[in-house]
Design an enzyme around this catalytic site. Sequence first.
Site, mmCIF file in Angstrom:
data_model
loop_
_atom_site.group_PDB
_atom_site.id
_atom_site.type_symbol
_atom_site.label_atom_id
_atom_site.label_comp_id
_atom_site.label_asym_id
_atom_site.label_seq_id
_atom_site.Cartn_x
_atom_site.Cartn_y
_atom_site.Cartn_z
ATOM 1 N N GLU A 186 -3.906 3.870 -8.347
ATOM 2 C CA GLU A 186 -5.147 4.488 -7.901
ATOM 3 C C GLU A 186 -5.216 5.916 -8.422
ATOM 4 O O GLU A 186 -4.354 6.744 -8.126
ATOM 5 C CB GLU A 186 -5.271 4.491 -6.377
ATOM 6 C CG GLU A 186 -6.635 5.056 -5.993
ATOM 7 C CD GLU A 186 -6.870 5.274 -4.516
ATOM 8 O OE1 GLU A 186 -6.157 4.676 -3.685
ATOM 9 O OE2 GLU A 186 -7.783 6.072 -4.208
ATOM 10 N N HIS A 200 -1.106 11.221 -2.061
ATOM 11 C CA HIS A 200 -2.420 10.809 -1.565
ATOM 12 C C HIS A 200 -3.326 12.006 -1.300
ATOM 13 O O HIS A 200 -4.456 12.062 -1.769
ATOM 14 C CB HIS A 200 -2.264 9.980 -0.292
ATOM 15 C CG HIS A 200 -3.562 9.494 0.276
ATOM 16 N ND1 HIS A 200 -4.343 10.272 1.117
ATOM 17 C CD2 HIS A 200 -4.240 8.338 0.096
ATOM 18 C CE1 HIS A 200 -5.434 9.599 1.428
ATOM 19 N NE2 HIS A 200 -5.404 8.428 0.829
ATOM 20 N N ASP A 222 -0.985 6.292 -5.344
ATOM 21 C CA ASP A 222 -2.034 7.254 -5.688
ATOM 22 C C ASP A 222 -1.491 8.290 -6.664
ATOM 23 O O ASP A 222 -0.394 8.822 -6.457
ATOM 24 C CB ASP A 222 -2.502 7.979 -4.422
ATOM 25 C CG ASP A 222 -2.916 7.016 -3.330
ATOM 26 O OD1 ASP A 222 -3.898 6.299 -3.530
ATOM 27 O OD2 ASP A 222 -2.230 6.977 -2.284
ATOM 28 N N HIS A 263 0.825 -1.209 0.000
ATOM 29 C CA HIS A 263 0.000 0.000 0.000
ATOM 30 C C HIS A 263 0.861 1.262 0.000
ATOM 31 O O HIS A 263 1.700 1.434 0.878
ATOM 32 C CB HIS A 263 -0.893 -0.017 1.245
ATOM 33 C CG HIS A 263 -1.850 1.123 1.340
ATOM 34 N ND1 HIS A 263 -1.993 1.894 2.460
ATOM 35 C CD2 HIS A 263 -2.752 1.612 0.442
ATOM 36 C CE1 HIS A 263 -2.924 2.787 2.280
ATOM 37 N NE2 HIS A 263 -3.408 2.643 1.058
ATOM 38 N N GLU A 274 0.661 -0.575 -4.796
ATOM 39 C CA GLU A 274 -0.414 0.383 -5.021
ATOM 40 C C GLU A 274 0.159 1.764 -4.747
ATOM 41 O O GLU A 274 0.971 1.929 -3.832
ATOM 42 C CB GLU A 274 -1.575 0.098 -4.056
ATOM 43 C CG GLU A 274 -2.814 0.979 -4.263
ATOM 44 C CD GLU A 274 -2.880 2.235 -3.409
ATOM 45 O OE1 GLU A 274 -3.859 2.976 -3.529
ATOM 46 O OE2 GLU A 274 -1.931 2.510 -2.629
HETATM 47 O O1 G3P Z 1 -6.378 1.215 -3.005
HETATM 48 C C1 G3P Z 1 -6.539 0.971 -1.661
HETATM 49 C C2 G3P Z 1 -6.344 2.220 -0.842
HETATM 50 O O2 G3P Z 1 -5.197 2.871 -1.282
HETATM 51 C C3 G3P Z 1 -7.524 3.150 -0.896
HETATM 52 O O3 G3P Z 1 -7.498 4.139 0.073
HETATM 53 O O4 G3P Z 1 -7.037 6.352 0.964
HETATM 54 O O5 G3P Z 1 -5.272 4.632 1.091
HETATM 55 O O6 G3P Z 1 -5.855 5.663 -1.088
HETATM 56 P P1 G3P Z 1 -6.370 5.238 0.255
HETATM 57 MG MG MG Z 2 -4.638 4.536 -2.478
#
Ligand code: G3P
Ligand code: MG
Length: 245
Positions: A113, A53, A40, A11, A38
């Site tokens: 993401e 993020h 953002d 993450h 993953e």
């Molecule tokens: O993709 C899973 C997670 O990253 C979604 O929430 O807020 O951590 O981007 P967040």
């Molecule tokens: Mg995310």
Amino acid sequence: MAYRLPRVVGHRGAAASAPENTLAGLRRAHQLGVGWVEFDVKLTGDGVPILMHDAVLERTTDGRGAVADTAYADIRQLDAGAWFGPEFAGERVPSFDEAIDLLLSHGLAANVEIKPCPGRERETGAAVARRLVERWPSDRPPPLLSSFAEPALEAARAAAPDLPRGLLVGALPEDWAERLERLGCVTFHCSHRHLDAVVVAAVREAGYPMLAYTVNEAERARTLYSWGVDCICSDRPEAILPLAG
Ligand code: G3P
Ligand code: MG
């Protein structure tokens, strides 16, 4: 055939042991032995896709203000690592292009993401998808796009219909099956807090592989896997990998 999710995704890179959404974080995930990350992606004020993020700079950099009001050149001056630990001082906010380079050089797969700043959903979804069409080699499996922002997924689909997409939710909306169908999504990404055995069975019955985020405790991951969750997104992928099977 159903889309094949990995068992574990790091993450924001490996957010428990390196600053989130940085190249150091992606490298750390690779060192930890996780094959997928993953992160953002959103747009700077002047439209450059970067890894970040929050909609504001304060939490993960030494800058201030809204990302959407700040030019890429100014964001590049900021330190994105010192807040996490002195050994990461000097880490920069990466461009999406730099992250793509690192994925390719390290053989990492990715769940990208799309995390638009408010009001920039379509623009961001289209920009991310276009960049991948331009940059991603056709002989490697493309990244899996995901977003909470349905307009971003729609725009990504219009720009690059062949890139796989997943819908991200917190609590499951009642009409989740219709949404997945309408958006042409191949995976469903849900907060683990809202899952139970019945919900997971229903989603899998409908044919959608599931990713659960953000799970940092091995015991919780074990339970989710036992319900049929396919993939765990974790800040501590090294804690989940031994259970992954
Ligand atoms: O993709 C899973 C997670 O990253 C979604 O929430 O807020 O951590 O981007 P967040
Ligand atoms: Mg995310």
